[in-house]
Design an enzyme around this catalytic site. Structure first.
Site, PDB file in Angstrom:
ATOM      1  N   GLU A 148       0.824  -1.209   0.000  1.00  0.00           N
ATOM      2  CA  GLU A 148       0.000   0.000   0.000  1.00  0.00           C
ATOM      3  C   GLU A 148       0.859   1.260   0.000  1.00  0.00           C
ATOM      4  OE1 GLU A 148      -3.524   2.095   2.700  1.00  0.00           O
ATOM      5  OE2 GLU A 148      -2.068   0.747   3.643  1.00  0.00           O
ATOM      6  N   ASP A 187      -5.706   2.874  -1.304  1.00  0.00           N
ATOM      7  CA  ASP A 187      -6.433   3.663  -0.315  1.00  0.00           C
ATOM      8  C   ASP A 187      -6.672   5.044  -0.930  1.00  0.00           C
ATOM      9  OD1 ASP A 187      -7.117   5.383   1.856  1.00  0.00           O
ATOM     10  OD2 ASP A 187      -6.246   3.948   3.259  1.00  0.00           O
ATOM     11  N   GLN A 223      -9.617   1.128  -0.038  1.00  0.00           N
ATOM     12  CA  GLN A 223      -9.977   1.708   1.257  1.00  0.00           C
ATOM     13  C   GLN A 223     -10.405   3.150   1.046  1.00  0.00           C
ATOM     14  OE1 GLN A 223      -6.327   0.804   3.479  1.00  0.00           O
ATOM     15  NE2 GLN A 223      -7.423  -0.767   4.637  1.00  0.00           N
ATOM     16  N   GLU A 258     -11.667   2.647   6.329  1.00  0.00           N
ATOM     17  CA  GLU A 258     -10.566   2.905   7.252  1.00  0.00           C
ATOM     18  C   GLU A 258     -10.550   4.385   7.626  1.00  0.00           C
ATOM     19  OE1 GLU A 258      -6.021   1.319   7.715  1.00  0.00           O
ATOM     20  OE2 GLU A 258      -6.458   2.528   5.941  1.00  0.00           O
TER      21      GLU A 258
END
Length: 270
Positions: free
Chosen positions: A142, A177, A205, A241
């Site tokens: 990530e 993300d 995310q 998240e």
């Protein structure tokens, strides 16, 4: 709509961690993710999942000495033994919890150490992907923004995709993300349309930017982004998240107001 998983490290913090499973289930979630499971026995977490009708979809491999500031070891030369023993432990938990993916954190690296760090990173990820493939688990990496995590080895989507292509393992994928991506590079619609069709993105995310609250708080046009994700046919999970501004359940209006939400048992509105 995307399939949403509650992130129990950030959501439902008004409850003790074991009680967050029931709270997420009561709000309609069918899946969860969180940072680390290792403070609990795998059998206890499995029980909490089963009792609340939840699926585990993601957690992180051990990150090194987290409380001392480490944020992963996979790109740190000399820490190969720590990295690989941590991945083995993560895969044991993944098997017990039925999690199909594990995120391996790279670590904090100074600019002068980047070339050696990249070689170490590629070697560790190659090893991890081979190990994980034997038990049917995807390894995720990530990009993380440097405002929240200064010095993190991986910060841009293109860097992550280049690593995945260099390793060449089908079960090594990118964890995209949208919060981190918006802070570092923006242009989220183009990023989604460019990267999701490659098959290299294994998990999404979301969180609001800039404050990491509910995803409809701040500068993201979250309904537009959900429509783009659907348009592209992404069928993976999207982890929530974020840190709720107030109570977790009270802040779920962004989700409950959307129709036909897969992976969510909340009431649909007309």
């Amino acid at each position: 709509m995307p399939r949403f998983a509650a992130n129990l490290s950030m959501m439902y913090t008004e409850h003790d961690f074991p009680d967050r499973f029931a709270a997420a289930s009561a709000d309609g979630f069918e899946a969860v993710e969180y940072l680390f499971p290792y403070a609990y026995e795998a059998a206890e977490l499995r029980r909490l999942l089963d009792e609340n009708g939840l699926r585990q979809v993601l957690f992180n491999a051990p990150p090194g000495a987290w409380d001392s500031g480490e944020r992963g070891t996979a790109a740190l030369p000399g820490r190969e033994a720590d990295t690989r023993s941590g991945i083995e432990r993560a895969l044991e938990y993944a098997a017990a919890l039925g999690s199909p993916r594990v995120h391996v954190m790279a670590g904090l690296v100074g600019p002068d150490a980047v070339p050696a760090a990249r070689d170490t990173y590629l070697a560790n990820l190659t090893w991890a992907a081979e190990k994980a493939a034997t038990v049917g688990v995807d390894v995720l990496i990530e990009p993380i923004n440097g405002r929240d995590m200064p010095g993190y080895f991986l910060s841009r989507q293109a860097e992550a995709h280049a690593v995945v292509q260099s390793v060449g393992a089908p079960n090594l994928k990118v964890q995209l993300d949208l919060y981190h991506c918006q802070i570092v590079e923006g242009d989220l619609t183009t990023t989604l349309r460019r990267d999701l069709p490659t098959g290299r993105v294994g998990h999404l995310q979301i969180a609001g930017v800039p404050d990491r609250h509910e995803p409809d708080q701040g500068e993201l046009a979250i309904d537009h982004l959900f429509a783009v994700i659907d348009e592209l046919g992404f069928d993976g999970w999207t982890g929530c998240e974020y840190r709720p501004r107030a109570g977790t359940s009270e802040g779920l209006g962004w989700l409950k107001n959307n129709l036909h939400v897969r992976g969510f048992r909340g009431e649909e509105t007309a």
